[in-house]
Write a protein that holds these residues in place. Sequence first.
Motif, mmCIF file in Angstrom:
data_model
loop_
_atom_site.group_PDB
_atom_site.id
_atom_site.type_symbol
_atom_site.label_atom_id
_atom_site.label_comp_id
_atom_site.label_asym_id
_atom_site.label_seq_id
_atom_site.Cartn_x
_atom_site.Cartn_y
_atom_site.Cartn_z
ATOM 1 N N PHE A 72 9.486 -3.296 5.598
ATOM 2 C CA PHE A 72 8.154 -2.994 5.368
ATOM 3 C C PHE A 72 6.763 -3.886 5.206
ATOM 4 O O PHE A 72 7.510 -5.214 5.517
ATOM 5 C CB PHE A 72 8.674 -2.648 4.308
ATOM 6 C CG PHE A 72 8.952 -1.479 3.711
ATOM 7 C CD1 PHE A 72 8.597 -0.098 4.200
ATOM 8 C CD2 PHE A 72 10.196 -1.794 3.403
ATOM 9 C CE1 PHE A 72 8.732 1.013 3.711
ATOM 10 C CE2 PHE A 72 11.097 -1.297 2.825
ATOM 11 C CZ PHE A 72 11.056 0.653 2.869
ATOM 12 N N SER A 74 2.823 -4.996 4.631
ATOM 13 C CA SER A 74 1.125 -4.501 4.577
ATOM 14 C C SER A 74 0.465 -5.854 5.004
ATOM 15 O O SER A 74 0.464 -7.103 5.053
ATOM 16 C CB SER A 74 1.057 -5.470 2.979
ATOM 17 O OG SER A 74 2.167 -4.161 2.000
ATOM 18 N N TYR A 76 -3.765 -6.845 4.464
ATOM 19 C CA TYR A 76 -4.172 -7.032 3.690
ATOM 20 C C TYR A 76 -5.536 -7.335 4.101
ATOM 21 O O TYR A 76 -6.068 -8.190 4.691
ATOM 22 C CB TYR A 76 -4.258 -7.929 2.103
ATOM 23 C CG TYR A 76 -2.603 -6.819 1.474
ATOM 24 C CD1 TYR A 76 -2.837 -6.324 0.511
ATOM 25 C CD2 TYR A 76 -1.553 -7.730 1.173
ATOM 26 C CE1 TYR A 76 -2.857 -5.842 -0.462
ATOM 27 C CE2 TYR A 76 -0.871 -7.645 0.680
ATOM 28 C CZ TYR A 76 -1.050 -6.035 0.192
ATOM 29 O OH TYR A 76 -0.336 -5.395 -0.935
ATOM 30 N N TYR A 151 -3.647 -1.753 4.835
ATOM 31 C CA TYR A 151 -2.358 -0.701 5.882
ATOM 32 C C TYR A 151 -0.781 -1.186 5.293
ATOM 33 O O TYR A 151 -0.350 -2.540 5.541
ATOM 34 C CB TYR A 151 -2.765 -1.211 7.491
ATOM 35 C CG TYR A 151 -3.654 -1.021 8.175
ATOM 36 C CD1 TYR A 151 -4.060 0.450 8.248
ATOM 37 C CD2 TYR A 151 -4.487 -1.440 7.845
ATOM 38 C CE1 TYR A 151 -4.671 0.760 9.329
ATOM 39 C CE2 TYR A 151 -6.417 -1.674 8.613
ATOM 40 C CZ TYR A 151 -6.338 -0.085 9.284
ATOM 41 O OH TYR A 151 -7.267 0.193 9.524
ATOM 42 N N HIS A 152 -0.002 -0.534 4.995
ATOM 43 C CA HIS A 152 1.106 -0.410 4.749
ATOM 44 C C HIS A 152 2.106 0.160 5.616
ATOM 45 O O HIS A 152 1.562 1.737 6.552
ATOM 46 C CB HIS A 152 1.148 0.382 3.662
ATOM 47 C CG HIS A 152 0.546 -0.488 2.495
ATOM 48 N ND1 HIS A 152 0.610 -2.232 2.441
ATOM 49 C CD2 HIS A 152 -0.572 0.130 1.052
ATOM 50 C CE1 HIS A 152 -0.121 -2.321 1.061
ATOM 51 N NE2 HIS A 152 -0.928 -1.042 1.275
ATOM 52 N N PRO A 296 8.007 -0.059 -2.579
ATOM 53 C CA PRO A 296 7.737 -0.692 -1.729
ATOM 54 C C PRO A 296 7.872 -2.301 -1.956
ATOM 55 O O PRO A 296 7.399 -2.547 -3.808
ATOM 56 C CB PRO A 296 6.372 -0.883 -1.576
ATOM 57 C CG PRO A 296 6.503 0.338 -2.053
ATOM 58 C CD PRO A 296 6.987 0.925 -3.335
ATOM 59 N N GLN A 298 7.307 -5.002 -2.150
ATOM 60 C CA GLN A 298 5.413 -5.687 -2.388
ATOM 61 C C GLN A 298 5.288 -6.002 -3.881
ATOM 62 O O GLN A 298 4.312 -7.054 -4.768
ATOM 63 C CB GLN A 298 4.601 -5.576 -1.304
ATOM 64 C CG GLN A 298 3.981 -4.620 -1.694
ATOM 65 C CD GLN A 298 4.689 -3.647 -0.119
ATOM 66 O OE1 GLN A 298 5.566 -3.808 0.269
ATOM 67 N NE2 GLN A 298 3.619 -2.041 0.257
#
Length: 309
Positions: A72, A74, A76, A151-152, A296, A298
């Motif tokens: 996964f 992310s 930022y 965005y993930h 998730p 994170q």
Amino acid sequence: MDSPEMEELSFGDERQEPEPRTGRFRRPLVVAGLAVVLLGGMAALGIGGWRFYGQSRWPLSPPEEAPPPSGFFSIYMCLLPTPELPTCHDGAATEEDKRQVEAALKASPEVRIFRFRTREQGWEDFQEWVTPGDGSGSASVYEPADVPEAYHGALGPGDWQGVKRRWEGLPGVSDVIVFGDTAWRGRADIVIEFCPDRGDDAYEPCERTPRASEQEKAAVLGRIEDLDGVEAVYFEDLAHALQDRRRMLWEATEVDPLVVPEGFWLKLDRPGRSSEMREIFGRMPGVAAVLEVSAPPQWRFAVTPGAGG
């Protein structure tokens, strides 16, 4: 590979049936309410009247096979002017910055799916996944003003280091986080993590307590056995926990075993019971955190962007 669409990303409830295996960790026999006999080397003892998971009702061993490479990410976006960060030098990310990020994501074959989250949506996500009682301590220090646009998404096999490096250089991007996935996704729903040897930095409940004792683990297992709707229980020892942690923290040069928790992983008859599990186990002695496996990564590792993002 087709370009991924901007659609709602689900972190999954890809539930699998537990393997019919007998684990190495056995439930201790409690004598006279206080005397706890540890069953590490006494696993062969048969105690009548216990309920069994699968054929034995004992905690199963963790999965041995490695899952397919997946992860996964992310991305930022910048919130404030940050002179020491060239991509955030001019301040908050612009619409053009976001268009460039979306184009880069669609051009990356490693990206399976992604979604954009506004600051308001990001705060809602944080409240959903990181809640008081999970043991991480993040809920008390993270505020709405800290949440950037982001965005993930999900990754498949490929050059993760290369795409991460390219995304980090895009205008308006403050930080890029990439995690490998856990071997437990689809196999368990809830993890009850125990205080490791040194848990004061990561786990609020472990600030004044040493590593969880075998008696404390036994008490948690006993409470698990009283629950309805538990289809399987796995015990993850330190060796397997380290292996899984290294898979998720794939960029780390080393993972300190002193901060890695052992734990019980529960497969439940239905999802959506995380609040119930936190209420039951969150304050038990020796418990560091009660987390939802579908969260998730994170949020599990409490990654919070700095001022630039």
